[in-house]
Design an enzyme around this catalytic site. Structure first.
Site: not given
Length: 850
Positions: A289, A331, A600, A664, A689, A693
């Site tokens: 997520e 250039d 350009d 998992n 979780n 995280d």
């Protein structure tokens, strides 16, 4: 509704000035400030993302909705503690996501403030450069080729002025403008000849006019807000988002099967709500997520890092494109050389007269925003050698330097030399000026003398000097001058300028080679100068390795393609040839192009990554993805490397989130069919979780191994899916070993130890997946990443020993031997993961990391 341009197109210039209470000298600074308070700034404000918008966005994400659903199911089951815990986890997730996105939005606002457009206005009779946002109705604005018109303007004077109005009307051909009164109100913008409309580009010529409308009151302002609020998303960013959605769908289907399978095995619906809560928690633990947020945060952090190095990205996704660059076309002036010219030699029969004419040829300051480096060098020479500090001249007509003509033309009354006379002076490339010359210092210009001049030109070029030819002729005063007047000219001399190589140029070229970026020089200078600079900078080894624009014209399409790839120095090329070169190179490579002039702009729009310096023409900056505040090759190479670092860190999260989360899901889903109880409680899954995280917040700041930025890399998501499946199976294999060792343990102890094993194993996977190389042979992780991981591991090991862990999360106090066994399993899993990763990388896995 009658528009401002319709009202003022049918009024004369004098009437317009009277209505707006201004004059040709412009407003005073005090009056401009007063009008700014009355009319507001000359800006079109897009809707800004507020903190409330970010919070609302968090509560509309799939993860948040699943957490809310899990909390509701827990509440329905009268699990008060679980409801509170899930709610706290929900708030923590929302808070972390909000923090990441808020930082990204703040970074974007800061970046936008670093790049602002300017306009040349006349204030109190003096030309001045001011931010476009400060323009007000009544301001007198000076326009020249390459400018993007800053507001709706009623033209007062024009000199060959044509505007590209395609951005507003769709008309592809430039529209010629005049200052005459329209016969009645024009029916639309395309018919408004005396009006220069905001957002259009001056294609040629020059002019001046009075501002009649600003900001959202302009014609362009009525439609531009939508464009301002639309964000261009890069290919990688878009593919990551699509892949996240696809993965969520796959996980959703799999978990529906898990939910239904458990119900069938149990043979009862009594535990349906419990299985639903378990399935939701498992889905939350598997879905990556944070991936879109990590992509945005990593890009915005990289953009701020680049900004500190004076590289401003106009869109975040340009960073990923910058990292993919394989060929950089630029250039030489300003990037490889200093662009600080010094007039060192004058080749002429009458050197003092040539110097005086050169001083007269300097473009009038009131008509240019930035004095060219050539003119600055001429002024310095004139003051030093000739004592000329003030030019006695009256400008009649001025045709600025044009890359197609490769020369500048000035018609003036000379009041400083041999009496008062009107002269037409041409200054430009020797190949362009010399053919128009017929005499020199009172003598016919013979073929032998032409050869002497050309030989001097070549000798200067071999010494790396840039050369301009100077010619003049007396003319009669008239209203308009054109190319036919530039004939039978008197050759005045050659002006040779020295532009030293930047001290950082050779090192920048070497670093570009290390990054496998091939630098190609595309310049309007002659072959001798271009090759001398290229050899000195290390772009080529031999001065003969150069292709001229004249030679390119003679090539067949097949030969042109071969030359585009073979040669690294192209001299005397036109804007059209630059476009063709980039078009050909892009068939096989990711191409970056640094451009400055209005001509350009087409090539900039074509290039994969368009770069422009801050002092470039507005049209060039408008087409650019990246703006350079420092005109240097060094900062471009820094930008390419930073782009690759950012890409590598995003790729780490993708590899980790898929490999760790899939493993998992496989193990927990599979073992749930073998146990009469849940292998891990929903709130334990959600805590896994959250803990795994937290370290990923630091992934954007992680160190990257030098080998990962040694070449352009792409993340092939299909190959990555196969790789993630394999690595997930390694994780699943050790989870089943764990189950075999603890299958006879009590439910609470098995759930506790699986929680510990899951967190520690996923933390270990982070350190394996953060590099495609063996862990001990790669760059060490960032301190923040290591610190967050250690804190998460310590919390995981300590929580089951506490009263909170046992009463709220339903953990059992583990024995020392059980913890030691889990630590051994995690270590073995890490070693096997490293071995499998190394084996896979040597084979098909190359596609995952390149």
């Amino acid at each position: 509704m009658v528009r401002a341009y319709q009202i003022y197109a049918s009024k004369s210039a004098a009437e317009t000035l009277k209505v707006l209470e201004t004059n040709a000298l412009g407003l005073s600074e005090a009056e401009a400030k007063s009008r700014r308070l009355k009319f507001g700034g000359n800006v079109v404000r897009a809707k800004e993302t507020t903190a409330f918008d970010l919070v609302r966005r968090q509560f509309s994400s799939p993860l948040t909705l699943m957490l809310i659903a899990a909390a509701l199911v827990a509440f329905f089951l009268k699990e008060t503690v679980d409801t509170l815990v899930i709610s706290v986890i929900l708030l923590i997730n929302v808070g972390l996501s909000f923090f990441q996105e808020y930082r990204s939005e703040t970074a974007l606002r800061h970046l936008k403030s670093l790049v602002s457009r300017t306009a040349t206005v006349r204030r109190g009779g003096q030309a001045a450069v001011r931010p476009q946002a400060e323009l007000v109705p009544g301001d007198i604005v000076l326009l020249s080729a390459g400018d993007i018109v800053p507001a709706d303007i009623r033209l007062i004077k024009v000199d060959g002025l044509a505007a590209d109005e395609s951005a507003l009307t769709g008309e592809s051909a430039p529209v010629w403008k005049d200052a005459a009164v329209s016969a009645g109100a024009p029916s639309g913008p395309a018919a408004a000849a005396p009006i220069a409309l905001a957002g259009t580009t001056i294609a040629s010529g020059r002019g001046e006019g009075v501002v009649i409308a600003t900001g959202e009151n302009t014609e362009f302002g009525q439609t531009v807000k939508l464009a301002l609020e639309t964000t261009k998303v890069g290919a990688f960013e878009e593919s990551v988002r699509h892949f996240s959605v696809f993965l969520m769908k796959v996980v959703g289907v799999a978990l529906i099967l898990v939910f239904a399978g458990n119900l069938l095995i149990e043979g009862t619906t009594a535990r349906a709500a419990e299985f639903l809560l378990f399935s939701l928690a498992l889905a939350i633990s598997v879905v990556p997520e944070a991936l879109p947020a990590v992509v945005t945060l990593t890009f915005s952090r990289g953009a701020l890092h680049l900004a500190r190095k004076k590289v401003i990205v106009r869109r975040l996704s340009a960073i990923e494109d910058l990292g993919h660059v394989e060929i950089l076309c630029t250039d030489k002036t300003g990037t490889i050389t200093e662009n600080k010219l010094r007039l060192t030699d004058v080749f002429a029969r009458e050197q003092s007269e040539a110097g005086r004419l050169a001083a007269l040829s300097v473009a009038p300051e009131q008509e240019v925003r930035v004095v060219s480096s050539f003119d600055a060098a001429i002024r310095e020479m004139a003051a030093r050698e000739l004592g000329i500090t003030e030019l006695k001249r009256h400008i009649i007509a001025h045709r600025p330097f044009d890359p197609a003509r490769r020369r500048q033309t000035l018609v003036l009354q000379d009041e400083s030399g041999r009496g008062r006379r009107t002269l037409l002076i041409v200054k430009g490339a020797p190949e362009q000026v010399l053919p128009f010359c017929a005499a020199e210092a009172g003598s016919i210009l013979t073929a032998e003398r032409r050869q002497e001049i050309l030989q001097a030109f070549r000798n200067f070029g071999r010494g790396g000097k840039r050369v301009l030819a100077l010619a003049y002729r007396p003319v009669a005063e008239k209203e308009n001058y054109n190319d036919s007047d530039e004939s039978e000219m008197i050759f005045a001399g050659l002006l040779a300028f020295e532009d030293p190589l930047k001290s950082t140029a050779r090192e920048a070229i070497r670093r570009a080679e290390e990054l496998k970026v091939r630098v190609k020089i595309l310049t309007g200078d002659g072959p001798e100068v271009a090759s001398a600079v290229a050899v000195a900078a290390g772009v080529v080894r031999d001065s003969g390795e150069v292709m001229s624009g004249e030679e390119l014209v003679k090539l067949t399409p097949e030969e042109f393609s071969a030359a585009a790839e073979r040669f690294d120095v192209f001299a005397r090329v036109t804007p059209e040839q630059k476009y063709r070169l980039i078009e050909v190179l892009e068939r096989r490579y990711a191409v970056g192009f640094l451009g400055e002039g209005i001509n350009d702009a087409p090539a900039l729009r074509l290039a994969h990554v368009a770069l422009a310096v801050d002092g470039a023409a507005d049209a060039a900056k408008d087409a650019a993805d990246v703006i350079l505040l420092d005109h240097s090759l060094d900062v471009i190479v820094d930008g390419i490397r930073e782009g690759r670092v950012i890409f590598a860190n995003v790729a780490k999260y993708v590899r980790y989130s898929l490999s760790g989360n899939l493993g998992n899901m496989f193990s927990i889903a599979g073992i749930s069919f073998l146990l009469p109880f849940l292998p891990m409680l929903p709130i334990q899954l959600l805590l896994v979780n959250l803990l795994t995280d937290i370290p990923l917040m630091a992934i954007a700041a992680d160190r990257v191994d030098g080998r990962e930025v040694a070449g352009p890399r792409r993340l092939h998501l299909r190959d990555l899916a196969n790789y993630a499946l394999l690595m997930g199976l390694v994780s699943t294999f050790f989870d089943f070993i764990f189950f075999g060792l603890f299958r006879s343990a009590k439910p609470a102890l098995l759930q506790t130890m699986w929680f510990v094993e899951s967190v520690l194993q996923e933390l270990a996977v982070i350190f394996s997946m953060r590099t495609p190389f063996l862990f001990f042979r790669s760059a060490p992780p960032a301190r923040s990443l290591a610190l967050f991981a250690l804190l998460a591991a310590a919390f995981t090991l300590g929580l089951p020993l506490t009263r909170v862990g046992q009463e709220i999360f339903h953990f059992a106090r583990p024995s020392g031997s059980a913890v030691a066994l889990v630590l051994l399993l995690v270590a073995m899993s890490f070693v096997v993961t490293e071995l499998v990763k190394s084996w896979y990388r040597r084979g098909r896995g190359q596609a995952v990391f390149k």
